[in-house]
Every structure is written in structure tokens, then in C-alpha cells.
Design a protein around this motif. Sequence first.
Motif, mmCIF file in Angstrom:
data_model
loop_
_atom_site.group_PDB
_atom_site.id
_atom_site.type_symbol
_atom_site.label_atom_id
_atom_site.label_comp_id
_atom_site.label_asym_id
_atom_site.label_seq_id
_atom_site.Cartn_x
_atom_site.Cartn_y
_atom_site.Cartn_z
ATOM 1 N N ILE A 178 0.886 -1.243 -0.065
ATOM 2 C CA ILE A 178 0.017 0.116 0.175
ATOM 3 C C ILE A 178 0.726 1.199 -0.124
ATOM 4 C CG2 ILE A 178 -1.609 1.490 1.457
ATOM 5 C CD1 ILE A 178 -2.990 -1.263 2.231
ATOM 6 N N ALA A 179 1.960 1.197 0.769
ATOM 7 C CA ALA A 179 2.961 2.527 0.697
ATOM 8 C C ALA A 179 3.499 2.606 -0.557
ATOM 9 C CB ALA A 179 3.881 2.064 1.770
ATOM 10 N N ASP A 180 3.847 1.665 -1.368
ATOM 11 C CA ASP A 180 4.338 1.792 -2.419
ATOM 12 C C ASP A 180 3.320 2.205 -3.500
ATOM 13 O OD1 ASP A 180 6.427 0.876 -4.603
ATOM 14 O OD2 ASP A 180 4.886 -0.436 -5.329
ATOM 15 N N GLU A 181 1.966 1.524 -3.433
ATOM 16 C CA GLU A 181 0.989 2.272 -4.409
ATOM 17 C C GLU A 181 0.837 3.764 -4.183
ATOM 18 O OE1 GLU A 181 -2.557 0.163 -5.952
ATOM 19 O OE2 GLU A 181 -3.362 1.216 -4.269
ATOM 20 N N LEU A 182 0.666 4.195 -2.870
ATOM 21 C CA LEU A 182 0.410 5.349 -2.391
ATOM 22 C C LEU A 182 1.468 6.569 -3.120
ATOM 23 C CD1 LEU A 182 -1.012 5.125 0.997
ATOM 24 C CD2 LEU A 182 -2.365 5.814 -1.088
ATOM 25 N N ARG A 183 2.715 6.081 -2.970
ATOM 26 C CA ARG A 183 3.810 6.732 -3.185
ATOM 27 C C ARG A 183 3.954 6.815 -4.820
ATOM 28 N NH1 ARG A 183 6.176 11.094 -3.041
ATOM 29 N NH2 ARG A 183 8.167 11.310 -3.797
#
Length: 434
Positions: A178-183
Motif C-alpha cells: 500500500i505504501a508503494d502504491e500511494l507513493r
Amino acid sequence: MHIIDTVVIGAGHAGLAVSRLLAREGRDHVVLERGRVAESWLSARWDSLHLLTPTWMTRLPDWSEPVGDPDGFMSAGALAQHLEAYAASFGSPVARGTAVEEVAHRGGRYVVCTDRGSWAASHVVIATGPGSRPHLPPALEPLAGELHVVAACDYRNPDLLPAGGVLVVGASASGVQIADELRRAGREVVLSVGRHTRLPRSYRGLDVYRWIERTGRSSRTIEQVRDPRAARREPSAQLVGRGPGDAGATEVDLPALRARGVRLVGRLSDSDGRRVCFADDLETTTTDADRRMNRFLDSVDRQVDAGLLGRRGRPAERPRPLGQVRTATALHVRAERIRTVVVAAGYRQDLPWLRLSITTPEGDIRHRRGVTPAPGVYVVGQRFQHRRDSAMIDGARHDAAMVVAHLVGSSGRGPGWFRADGPDPRGGDRRELA
């Protein structure tokens, strides 16, 4: 009231594996599902999610239907379709849209009450998964009025979150993805890192799950570990379901996220509604994860060099450590323009309908190899139920076979593998069924 031999609760991969084996044995049974087949994969996953495990690991009893590239990664929707087709292939008696409200013992049988009627059965198999209630750390409670707080199971995509920065709590599989997608969507992201498991997506030219299976790690049993309790709480690996041919990078570990601009901090420790505090433990946590990863990769190298795994593969290139990182121990949410907290801190068991004394104080079901203290009641699909891969789609088939063999062999009335001291774990009363 329906009278039946066995009630299976849950029509995910574990419940359907049990159903297939019961059908093979000619046992009269029903599978109760609160929604659709594989409901949690359809309604409690984010839009872009793909399985962490390659498609070749989607193995189910008596089912070899091809589903595309065996080394690819199925989407959540594709998996749900696959499980629906699996249920149809043998006519699994799934009662869809049937929510369980109570499981109790009365009059010598188990009574399973739902919003669509009741069943009286000699056996009950609980296949609802290792946890359904997201864990929300108490430290987040003061932030509920200031920020938008959402559990990972309720997150869908970046566009549905309020504008602004995002704090992601938890750095296991869901948190890092999720952190990767948001970034990648242009959000400023802070990732709060706790204990985690680091593995490379591939090693020496093979997907890491090939090595996990070839080294016997996936089939290691709970009796072979030093600390069963810790083994059952092992965090999921920092992986994403993308291979070399897919769009996007294949690694979502901390060094990769840091390189993409994700800000790393330590474990969440406290908040007061305006400020969030973190432990100064990131270096210790990452060092421990790297140590455990390298210990596993050492075992791969030893067996490859000894010719025990059949091929040498590419040269052994280890993932680089995170190195020294200056981390904040406190953030002022308004100053940092953080508007959302996504919580990916794991799940807890939640079985409010279970009226049998077979759970621990933490809510987990007590069992040995899926056999609970209540004669005739079983569980399938728990974390490290018997093998390390028990909670995976690929591993539940082994536990399902063990449970059905015990159910058929003893009809749930023999001494089994579990002996409980104290009061009858079935509880309830001895009145005849109404």
C-alpha cells in the motif's frame, strides 16, 4: 431445523478443500458462507492486489484446471473466479448469503444457527481464516477525530483517500504494498515499521517460493520449531505479486521504498491527537529481519552448492541492507500535512458466534493438527496450523486432508489427537433438540 453430518463454515479455499474431500468420502455436508464464494477476496482487498504466491502454488484437492502463467500472480478477482469454478466442479453444497449467528452444543449434537435457518450436525469445521478483525493499535485512538483512519481491508485505491499525506502503520506484505502504491500515485508517505519478514522476490534465478518449497521450509511442522507461539505470529513477507515481466518494480522492501521516496520511521508508540510518536528502533528491527533472511538464503546456498536442489542457478546476489537512516521519533500531523492513516497491523480472530470453550484468552482456537478439544469440531486455515504454509492457499489442502481423515476415521468421537482437561469444552446443555 436441518439434520446433517457436517457443517463447514466458510467458503474460501480452506472450506472448499474440506468440502471436496468430504464429497469424495460421500459425507453429507453443507458449506455456510456469509456472502459469495471467496467473499473476503472480493470485498476486503484493495483494487490492485495480486497474490504473493505464484499461480503454480494455487493447488487444491482434485483440481488441476489451468489458470494462465504458472509463474504469474493471480489478481484477487481472478482467484475468486477460480474458487467459484472449483466449487462448481464437484457441486459443493455452498449456502451463499448465510451468516452464522451461533454455534453451540445441545442434545448431543452441534447446532449451527444462521440468519437463514439452523443445522444440527455431528461435526463442524471452522474455515473462516486466521483472523477477520483488523488490529487497531490503541496508540491510534486519539487520532480518530483528527485524521481519516482506515484499515488495510477497507483500503481500495489512492483516489478514494482524502488529499494529503498518508501514514501507513505496519510494514509486512500489506503495508509495504500500500505504501508503494500511494507513493507511485504521488502521495507523501510515512511508513511506520515494526517487526517484519524480508525476502527477495527472486534469488539465483528462481522465485523465492521455489526455494522455500525445495528447501522444505514450507512443509516444516509446528513440532519442529522452538517457539510455536512466535512461529504462528510470524509476519508476512515484504513481497508484491509482480514478476520480471510485469509493470512496476518487483521489490517492495524497505531499501526499495526508501529509494522511491517513502519516509521510514520506527514502530508506532503513542499519539495525542496532534503528534504521533515512534520508537527509535528501526535499525534494530531491520537488522533482525536481514539476519533471518540471510539465514534462509545461507541454507539455499548450502544445498545448491551440495547439489541437493538439482540446479545451481544464477550467482547468489543478496539484497542490500537498509543501512543507516535518520528517523523521526515524532511527527506533527498538521505540519506534515498528514490527512490519512492506513493501518496494516495484522488481524485478530473474531468469532462472537462460537459458544464452545475452545478458544484461548486471545481468541484463537485451541487445536492440535486442526482437532479442537470439542469432539467433532475442527479448524482449517489457521496460521502454522500444522505446517508453515497452513494459512496459504497451497498449504490448506494438507490440513484439510488431515482433518477429514480424522473426521471420517473417528466420526469425531474417538480420543483423537487432542485431550482436554477440565469441563466439557462443548459447554451448552444436554436437552434434546427442539
